[in-house]
Design a protein around this motif. Structure first.
Motif, PDB file in Angstrom:
ATOM      1  N   LYS A 101       0.831  -1.206   0.000  1.00 47.33           N
ATOM      2  CA  LYS A 101       0.000   0.000   0.000  1.00 47.33           C
ATOM      3  C   LYS A 101       0.861   1.250   0.000  1.00 47.33           C
ATOM      4  O   LYS A 101       0.578   2.214  -0.715  1.00 47.33           O
ATOM      5  N   GLU A 102       1.930   1.227   0.801  1.00 49.59           N
ATOM      6  CA  GLU A 102       2.844   2.372   0.858  1.00 49.59           C
ATOM      7  C   GLU A 102       3.507   2.595  -0.499  1.00 49.59           C
ATOM      8  O   GLU A 102       3.638   3.726  -0.973  1.00 49.59           O
ATOM      9  N   PHE A 103       3.902   1.503  -1.143  1.00 48.38           N
ATOM     10  CA  PHE A 103       4.541   1.604  -2.457  1.00 48.38           C
ATOM     11  C   PHE A 103       3.560   2.130  -3.508  1.00 48.38           C
ATOM     12  O   PHE A 103       3.951   2.885  -4.407  1.00 48.38           O
ATOM     13  N   ASN A 114      17.325  -3.634  -2.894  1.00 47.51           N
ATOM     14  CA  ASN A 114      17.702  -4.185  -1.590  1.00 47.51           C
ATOM     15  C   ASN A 114      17.456  -3.209  -0.434  1.00 47.51           C
ATOM     16  O   ASN A 114      17.562  -3.589   0.728  1.00 47.51           O
ATOM     17  N   GLN A 115      17.128  -1.953  -0.749  1.00 49.18           N
ATOM     18  CA  GLN A 115      16.816  -0.969   0.287  1.00 49.18           C
ATOM     19  C   GLN A 115      15.329  -0.618   0.336  1.00 49.18           C
ATOM     20  O   GLN A 115      14.890   0.127   1.217  1.00 49.18           O
ATOM     21  N   LEU A 116      14.568  -1.158  -0.603  1.00 49.93           N
ATOM     22  CA  LEU A 116      13.174  -0.733  -0.758  1.00 49.93           C
ATOM     23  C   LEU A 116      12.312  -1.148   0.425  1.00 49.93           C
ATOM     24  O   LEU A 116      11.506  -0.350   0.932  1.00 49.93           O
ATOM     25  N   LYS A 117      12.466  -2.368   0.884  1.00 53.06           N
ATOM     26  CA  LYS A 117      11.620  -2.864   1.971  1.00 53.06           C
ATOM     27  C   LYS A 117      11.809  -2.040   3.247  1.00 53.06           C
ATOM     28  O   LYS A 117      10.837  -1.667   3.906  1.00 53.06           O
ATOM     29  N   SER A 118      13.053  -1.747   3.593  1.00 52.87           N
ATOM     30  CA  SER A 118      13.308  -0.952   4.800  1.00 52.87           C
ATOM     31  C   SER A 118      12.797   0.470   4.631  1.00 52.87           C
ATOM     32  O   SER A 118      12.293   1.080   5.587  1.00 52.87           O
ATOM     33  N   TYR A 119      12.878   1.020   3.428  1.00 50.43           N
ATOM     34  CA  TYR A 119      12.372   2.370   3.184  1.00 50.43           C
ATOM     35  C   TYR A 119      10.860   2.426   3.373  1.00 50.43           C
ATOM     36  O   TYR A 119      10.333   3.370   3.975  1.00 50.43           O
ATOM     37  N   LEU A 120      10.148   1.415   2.882  1.00 49.58           N
ATOM     38  CA  LEU A 120       8.694   1.419   2.967  1.00 49.58           C
ATOM     39  C   LEU A 120       8.197   1.322   4.401  1.00 49.58           C
ATOM     40  O   LEU A 120       7.055   1.701   4.690  1.00 49.58           O
ATOM     41  N   ASN A 121       9.039   0.826   5.306  1.00 50.22           N
ATOM     42  CA  ASN A 121       8.636   0.686   6.703  1.00 50.22           C
ATOM     43  C   ASN A 121       8.986   1.910   7.545  1.00 50.22           C
ATOM     44  O   ASN A 121       8.682   1.936   8.752  1.00 50.22           O
ATOM     45  N   PRO A 123       8.536   5.743   8.909  1.00 48.75           N
ATOM     46  CA  PRO A 123       7.453   6.729   9.011  1.00 48.75           C
ATOM     47  C   PRO A 123       7.598   7.786   7.919  1.00 48.75           C
ATOM     48  O   PRO A 123       8.699   8.014   7.394  1.00 48.75           O
ATOM     49  N   LYS A 124       6.497   8.438   7.580  1.00 55.19           N
ATOM     50  CA  LYS A 124       6.486   9.416   6.503  1.00 55.19           C
ATOM     51  C   LYS A 124       7.520  10.518   6.704  1.00 55.19           C
ATOM     52  O   LYS A 124       8.215  10.918   5.769  1.00 55.19           O
ATOM     53  N   GLU A 125       7.634  11.009   7.942  1.00 54.81           N
ATOM     54  CA  GLU A 125       8.563  12.109   8.182  1.00 54.81           C
ATOM     55  C   GLU A 125      10.008  11.677   7.974  1.00 54.81           C
ATOM     56  O   GLU A 125      10.860  12.467   7.557  1.00 54.81           O
ATOM     57  N   LYS A 129      13.199  12.547   4.722  1.00 54.00           N
ATOM     58  CA  LYS A 129      14.576  12.941   5.011  1.00 54.00           C
ATOM     59  C   LYS A 129      15.602  12.041   4.323  1.00 54.00           C
ATOM     60  O   LYS A 129      16.791  12.359   4.309  1.00 54.00           O
ATOM     61  N   VAL A 130      15.145  10.926   3.770  1.00 57.33           N
ATOM     62  CA  VAL A 130      16.063   9.980   3.126  1.00 57.33           C
ATOM     63  C   VAL A 130      16.530  10.529   1.788  1.00 57.33           C
ATOM     64  O   VAL A 130      15.721  10.976   0.970  1.00 57.33           O
ATOM     65  N   THR A 131      17.843  10.498   1.575  1.00 54.02           N
ATOM     66  CA  THR A 131      18.403  10.857   0.268  1.00 54.02           C
ATOM     67  C   THR A 131      18.442   9.598  -0.595  1.00 54.02           C
ATOM     68  O   THR A 131      19.222   8.685  -0.339  1.00 54.02           O
ATOM     69  N   GLN A 132      17.578   9.547  -1.584  1.00 59.54           N
ATOM     70  CA  GLN A 132      17.475   8.343  -2.399  1.00 59.54           C
ATOM     71  C   GLN A 132      18.698   8.204  -3.301  1.00 59.54           C
ATOM     72  O   GLN A 132      19.130   9.158  -3.948  1.00 59.54           O
ATOM     73  N   ALA A 133      19.236   7.006  -3.336  1.00 65.44           N
ATOM     74  CA  ALA A 133      20.505   6.760  -4.032  1.00 65.44           C
ATOM     75  C   ALA A 133      20.361   6.681  -5.539  1.00 65.44           C
ATOM     76  O   ALA A 133      21.343   6.765  -6.274  1.00 65.44           O
TER      77      ALA A 133
END
Length: 208
Positions: A101-103, A114-121, A123-125, A129-133
């Motif tokens: 749903k988040e995706f 390999n970073q997608l699952k942790s990113y989706l979990n 919080p929105k805030e 702040k994440v700099t996407q690679a």
């Protein structure tokens, strides 16, 4: 004998019903509106005088930032979930319903698989702040897997009617753009739209 003038009573209109209808319509539009999600990166496109419009639906967008990072997205939340399911099956990854749903709310992204699952979990805030690679696009075989190729393939598998649009920053370097083109050509994709800003045509110019 002069005619007697009948005094006219002032007319009045009850606006209660009209106000009720107006507020009902306003509430309907607010509840049914779909707000556009924030882009993964700001891309300043070059300008052009082309009058051809990019389609509004069934569109796959590949973005290229000025720093060379590649971003990917497709329209329609259901197509995004189907694409993610295809990637999960190919990679042996399991995504929860909440992660799907988040995706499905992400209009575009630039996150390695390999970073997608942790990113989706996150919080929105924290996500903000994440700099996407950026999505790896190496085509030489010496670097990371060309994940853009996998996203393009699995997106078209989810919706074979997708049309492709490239959105490149006007300061993006050509080598990164060349990798994107090579990725598309490797899948026999040679037709796509270029997203640009609008510019007034010169005097006397006519579209073909």
């Amino acid at each position: 004998m002069p005619a007697v003038k009948v005094k006219r009573a002032s007319s009045s209109v009850d606006m209660t019903a009209m106000c009720d209808v107006a507020f009902l319509l306003l509430t309907f539009f607010i509840l049914t509106a779909q707000f556009r999600s924030q882009d993964a990166a700001t891309i300043e496109t070059p300008s052009s005088i082309s009058g051809i419009k990019v389609p509004d639906s069934d569109i796959m967008t590949i973005g290229l930032g000025r720093d060379g990072k590649v971003y990917f997205g497709i329209d329609n939340a259901q197509n995004r979930i189907a694409m993610l399911d295809n990637i999960a099956a190919a990679k042996g990854i399991t995504f929860s319903n909440n992660e799907k749903k988040e995706f499905s709310l992400m209009s575009n992204f630039g996150i390695p698989i390999n970073q997608l699952k942790s990113y989706l979990n996150l919080p929105k805030e924290q996500q903000a702040k994440v700099t996407q690679a950026g999505i790896p696009t190496d085509t030489t075989g010496a670097g990371p897997t060309n994940e853009l190729k996998e996203w393009v393939y699995n997106a078209r598998k989810a919706n074979n009617n997708l049309r492709i649009a490239l959105k490149g920053d006007n300061l993006a370097k050509f080598p990164e753009f060349k990798n994107v083109l090579a990725t598309l050509q490797a899948q026999n994709i040679n037709k796509f739209n270029l997203i640009t800003g609008t510019e007034a045509p010169p005097a006397g110019w006519k579209a073909d």
